[in-house]
Design a protein around this motif. Sequence first.
Motif, short mmCIF file in Angstrom:
data_model
loop_
_atom_site.label_atom_id
_atom_site.label_comp_id
_atom_site.label_asym_id
_atom_site.label_seq_id
_atom_site.Cartn_x
_atom_site.Cartn_y
_atom_site.Cartn_z
N GLU A 93 53.99 18.01 43.77
CA GLU A 93 53.08 17.56 44.82
C GLU A 93 52.88 16.04 44.82
O GLU A 93 52.34 15.49 45.78
N MET A 94 53.30 15.39 43.76
CA MET A 94 53.19 13.93 43.73
C MET A 94 54.05 13.30 44.82
O MET A 94 53.71 12.23 45.33
N ASP A 95 55.13 13.96 45.20
CA ASP A 95 55.97 13.46 46.29
C ASP A 95 55.16 13.35 47.58
O ASP A 95 55.30 12.38 48.34
N ARG A 96 54.33 14.35 47.83
CA ARG A 96 53.48 14.34 49.04
C ARG A 96 52.46 13.20 48.97
O ARG A 96 52.21 12.51 49.96
N ILE A 97 51.87 13.03 47.78
CA ILE A 97 50.84 12.00 47.61
C ILE A 97 51.41 10.61 47.91
O ILE A 97 50.75 9.78 48.54
N LEU A 98 52.63 10.36 47.48
CA LEU A 98 53.22 9.03 47.62
C LEU A 98 53.61 8.68 49.06
O LEU A 98 53.97 7.54 49.33
N THR A 99 53.53 9.66 49.96
CA THR A 99 53.82 9.36 51.37
C THR A 99 52.57 8.92 52.12
O THR A 99 52.67 8.52 53.28
N ARG A 100 51.40 8.98 51.48
CA ARG A 100 50.15 8.62 52.14
C ARG A 100 49.90 7.11 52.06
O ARG A 100 50.29 6.46 51.09
N PRO A 101 49.19 6.56 53.04
CA PRO A 101 48.98 5.09 53.10
C PRO A 101 47.79 4.59 52.28
O PRO A 101 47.20 3.57 52.61
N ILE A 102 47.41 5.30 51.23
CA ILE A 102 46.36 4.85 50.33
C ILE A 102 46.85 5.02 48.90
O ILE A 102 47.84 5.71 48.65
N HIS A 103 46.15 4.37 47.97
CA HIS A 103 46.57 4.41 46.57
C HIS A 103 46.65 5.86 46.09
O HIS A 103 45.78 6.68 46.38
#
Length: 261
Positions: A93-103
């Motif tokens: 799920e870290m892959d999904r997190i890294l696509t977001r525009p916040i830290h």
Amino acid sequence: MFHISIFFQYASQYLKTRLTYRVDTVVEILSDFMFQAVNLLFILVVFGHTTLLSGWNREEIIFIYGFFLVPYAIFTAFFNIWDFNDRYIVKGEMDRILTRPIHSLFQIIIERMELESLFGVITGMIIMIYAGTNLGLSFAWYDYFIFIAMVIGGAFIYAGIFISIATIGFWSDSKTDIMPMMYNIGNYGRYPVDIYNSVIRFVLTWILPFAFVGVYPAAYFLQREEWYVYAFLTPFMGIIFLLISIVLWNAGVKRYRGAGN
């Protein structure tokens, strides 16, 4: 302001979700309350066999325990990352997190918050008021601001330690059992450090400074002057350990290889 807005939007959606299942929420709050009651009962049982514990009386130990619950409740409400390795690294799920525009760390914190844990603040305050009344403690107007600073510092210490541990997942894709062990070690911060040997005291003060979450800041309000220096170090220790964890997190994110083969 953007991050604050995002936080409150997530908090609003979380509360709507929890209120949809009111019974489950109430049961969870009551179970947390019962867990804290059992811990308090343990202290009462201990003092059923002695009047002092390394120079601390029953009400002082209860006060320390009540203080500990306040920063711990804030930590569990906003830094619920105990399953980070399993959920975000192993399951990808870290892959999904890294696509977001916040830290990425902020994203994980807001989507894993458990606001019902804040009821632990109320429990801790009630315990402190009870113990403080029996001890006849009095507080100056500025003590309330000192209390807030020390509570935030204690929560940051917990957050810094557990975020740092979570970053191990960036270098190791396998599951680890460090988190549960660290939660157990954190319980030592509920009691005066002078009941432990010198090695444990050093670890709880400078390596894994859980003593700054409970006994050290509480000692200030208990007017234990010999611990004042440690008490006033609490906010600084919180900031230092949180900054260290953020540095480790940023380094880990750069090391992250993704969920693909």
